[in-house]
Design a protein around this motif. Structure first.
Motif, PDB file in Angstrom:
ATOM      1  N   GLN A   9       0.819  -1.206   0.000  1.00 17.25           N
ATOM      2  CA  GLN A   9       0.000   0.000   0.000  1.00 17.25           C
ATOM      3  C   GLN A   9       0.857   1.262   0.000  1.00 17.25           C
ATOM      4  O   GLN A   9       0.479   2.269  -0.605  1.00 17.25           O
ATOM      5  CB  GLN A   9      -0.982  -0.009   1.175  1.00 17.25           C
ATOM      6  CG  GLN A   9      -2.098  -1.001   0.954  1.00 17.25           C
ATOM      7  CD  GLN A   9      -3.281  -0.801   1.868  1.00 17.25           C
ATOM      8  OE1 GLN A   9      -3.479   0.251   2.464  1.00 17.25           O
ATOM      9  NE2 GLN A   9      -4.109  -1.836   1.958  1.00 17.25           N
ATOM     10  N   ALA A  10       2.024   1.217   0.627  1.00 10.68           N
ATOM     11  CA  ALA A  10       2.925   2.376   0.572  1.00 10.68           C
ATOM     12  C   ALA A  10       3.445   2.573  -0.853  1.00 10.68           C
ATOM     13  O   ALA A  10       3.589   3.709  -1.319  1.00 10.68           O
ATOM     14  CB  ALA A  10       4.072   2.214   1.571  1.00 10.68           C
ATOM     15  N   ILE A  11       3.709   1.480  -1.560  1.00 13.38           N
ATOM     16  CA  ILE A  11       4.118   1.573  -2.964  1.00 13.38           C
ATOM     17  C   ILE A  11       2.969   2.161  -3.788  1.00 13.38           C
ATOM     18  O   ILE A  11       3.188   3.032  -4.637  1.00 13.38           O
ATOM     19  CB  ILE A  11       4.558   0.198  -3.505  1.00 13.38           C
ATOM     20  CG1 ILE A  11       5.854  -0.246  -2.811  1.00 13.38           C
ATOM     21  CG2 ILE A  11       4.731   0.235  -5.019  1.00 13.38           C
ATOM     22  CD1 ILE A  11       6.213  -1.702  -3.040  1.00 13.38           C
ATOM     23  N   ALA A  12       1.755   1.704  -3.536  1.00  8.03           N
ATOM     24  CA  ALA A  12       0.587   2.257  -4.236  1.00  8.03           C
ATOM     25  C   ALA A  12       0.443   3.749  -3.952  1.00  8.03           C
ATOM     26  O   ALA A  12       0.145   4.537  -4.847  1.00  8.03           O
ATOM     27  CB  ALA A  12      -0.685   1.510  -3.825  1.00  8.03           C
TER      28      ALA A  12
ATOM     29  N   HIS B 236       6.514   3.163  10.726  1.00 10.92           N
ATOM     30  CA  HIS B 236       6.835   3.926   9.529  1.00 10.92           C
ATOM     31  C   HIS B 236       7.218   2.932   8.451  1.00 10.92           C
ATOM     32  O   HIS B 236       8.132   2.125   8.636  1.00 10.92           O
ATOM     33  CB  HIS B 236       7.958   4.923   9.789  1.00 10.92           C
ATOM     34  CG  HIS B 236       7.474   6.174  10.439  1.00 10.92           C
ATOM     35  ND1 HIS B 236       8.314   7.192  10.806  1.00 10.92           N
ATOM     36  CD2 HIS B 236       6.226   6.579  10.785  1.00 10.92           C
ATOM     37  CE1 HIS B 236       7.608   8.168  11.360  1.00 10.92           C
ATOM     38  NE2 HIS B 236       6.333   7.809  11.355  1.00 10.92           N
ATOM     39  N   VAL B 237       6.486   2.985   7.349  1.00 11.33           N
ATOM     40  CA  VAL B 237       6.695   2.075   6.229  1.00 11.33           C
ATOM     41  C   VAL B 237       7.424   2.858   5.147  1.00 11.33           C
ATOM     42  O   VAL B 237       6.863   3.785   4.553  1.00 11.33           O
ATOM     43  CB  VAL B 237       5.352   1.528   5.700  1.00 11.33           C
ATOM     44  CG1 VAL B 237       5.593   0.519   4.584  1.00 11.33           C
ATOM     45  CG2 VAL B 237       4.526   0.919   6.833  1.00 11.33           C
ATOM     46  N   HIS B 238       8.686   2.494   4.908  1.00  9.51           N
ATOM     47  CA  HIS B 238       9.530   3.186   3.933  1.00  9.51           C
ATOM     48  C   HIS B 238       9.610   2.361   2.656  1.00  9.51           C
ATOM     49  O   HIS B 238       9.875   1.159   2.712  1.00  9.51           O
ATOM     50  CB  HIS B 238      10.958   3.347   4.477  1.00  9.51           C
ATOM     51  CG  HIS B 238      11.039   4.102   5.751  1.00  9.51           C
ATOM     52  ND1 HIS B 238      11.182   5.465   5.796  1.00  9.51           N
ATOM     53  CD2 HIS B 238      10.993   3.689   7.046  1.00  9.51           C
ATOM     54  CE1 HIS B 238      11.236   5.862   7.054  1.00  9.51           C
ATOM     55  NE2 HIS B 238      11.109   4.809   7.837  1.00  9.51           N
ATOM     56  N   VAL B 239       9.391   3.005   1.511  1.00 14.48           N
ATOM     57  CA  VAL B 239       9.567   2.346   0.220  1.00 14.48           C
ATOM     58  C   VAL B 239      10.495   3.194  -0.634  1.00 14.48           C
ATOM     59  O   VAL B 239      10.401   4.421  -0.648  1.00 14.48           O
ATOM     60  CB  VAL B 239       8.219   2.079  -0.498  1.00 14.48           C
ATOM     61  CG1 VAL B 239       7.359   1.134   0.328  1.00 14.48           C
ATOM     62  CG2 VAL B 239       7.458   3.351  -0.795  1.00 14.48           C
TER      63      VAL B 239
ATOM     64  N   ALA C 218      10.291  -2.237  -9.005  1.00 13.80           N
ATOM     65  CA  ALA C 218      10.832  -2.934  -7.836  1.00 13.80           C
ATOM     66  C   ALA C 218      11.158  -1.890  -6.768  1.00 13.80           C
ATOM     67  O   ALA C 218      11.678  -0.810  -7.080  1.00 13.80           O
ATOM     68  CB  ALA C 218      12.076  -3.726  -8.202  1.00 13.80           C
ATOM     69  N   PHE C 219      10.850  -2.232  -5.527  1.00 10.38           N
ATOM     70  CA  PHE C 219      11.042  -1.332  -4.395  1.00 10.38           C
ATOM     71  C   PHE C 219      11.732  -2.061  -3.253  1.00 10.38           C
ATOM     72  O   PHE C 219      11.392  -3.207  -2.947  1.00 10.38           O
ATOM     73  CB  PHE C 219       9.695  -0.810  -3.882  1.00 10.38           C
ATOM     74  CG  PHE C 219       9.038   0.179  -4.781  1.00 10.38           C
ATOM     75  CD1 PHE C 219       9.063   1.529  -4.474  1.00 10.38           C
ATOM     76  CD2 PHE C 219       8.389  -0.222  -5.937  1.00 10.38           C
ATOM     77  CE1 PHE C 219       8.450   2.459  -5.303  1.00 10.38           C
ATOM     78  CE2 PHE C 219       7.779   0.698  -6.772  1.00 10.38           C
ATOM     79  CZ  PHE C 219       7.815   2.042  -6.451  1.00 10.38           C
ATOM     80  N   GLU C 220      12.690  -1.392  -2.632  1.00 13.81           N
ATOM     81  CA  GLU C 220      13.268  -1.855  -1.377  1.00 13.81           C
ATOM     82  C   GLU C 220      12.387  -1.269  -0.279  1.00 13.81           C
ATOM     83  O   GLU C 220      12.127  -0.062  -0.275  1.00 13.81           O
ATOM     84  CB  GLU C 220      14.712  -1.372  -1.215  1.00 13.81           C
ATOM     85  CG  GLU C 220      15.685  -1.994  -2.194  1.00 13.81           C
ATOM     86  CD  GLU C 220      15.844  -3.493  -2.008  1.00 13.81           C
ATOM     87  OE1 GLU C 220      15.720  -3.988  -0.863  1.00 13.81           O
ATOM     88  OE2 GLU C 220      16.083  -4.186  -3.010  1.00 13.81           O
TER      89      GLU C 220
END
Length: 153
Positions: free
Chosen positions: A59-62, A101-104, A116-118
């Motif tokens: 969801q953070a990527i979205a 905290h969700v980091h992308v 692609a995401f770390e």
């Protein structure tokens, strides 16, 4: 800079929006926040299982894709979680009362919509890198056409 409401950035609605707010965003990065409470989706008596972390990351990527779309003046589009590599959680669950905290960080974005995401989840005032993964996603240019016939163009 004022950041938009998270619900305007992800193509989810109601309780399916698991994140609470965007903390920061730029071209390649986004940080979102989620507070774990008894009413959290998928919560049990002690918190939320760490396995839900992959959905927080997705969801953070979205939200990042939605934020970029807003910057361009485009509409927020649906994307697909293709998979993850090396999802590792240092905790069994995210405890009630914790703030995450969700980091992308975007490491790849192809013209065809593959990305692609770390990703990393930190517990505010707690464990750094409580969960990590590399997440691959796909956002077709025309989602309706893609769902109809698999055409990525």
């Amino acid at each position: 800079m004022s950041l938009p409401d998270i619900r305007t950035l992800v193509p989810h609605s109601g309780q399916m929006v698991l994140l609470d707010r965007v903390v920061s965003a730029d071209t390649d990065d986004l940080c979102a926040e989620v507070r774990i409470h008894a009413g959290s989706m998928l919560a049990n008596e002690g918190g939320v299982g760490a396995w839900v972390g992959i959905e927080y990351m997705a969801q953070a990527i979205a939200a990042h894709a939605g934020w970029l779309a807003m910057q361009r003046g485009d509409e927020v589009k649906v994307g697909f979680l293709l998979g993850s590599r090396k999802y590792e959680a240092k905790v069994a669950q995210f405890a009630l009362g914790e703030v995450l905290h969700v980091h992308v960080h975007r490491v790849l974005q192809a013209e065809n919509g593959l990305g692609a995401f770390e990703c990393r989840i930190d517990v505010v005032d707690g464990a750094s890198a409580a969960a990590t993964a590399t997440v691959t996603v796909f956002q077709p240019h025309n989602v309706n056409q893609f769902l109809k016939d698999g055409n990525v163009g």
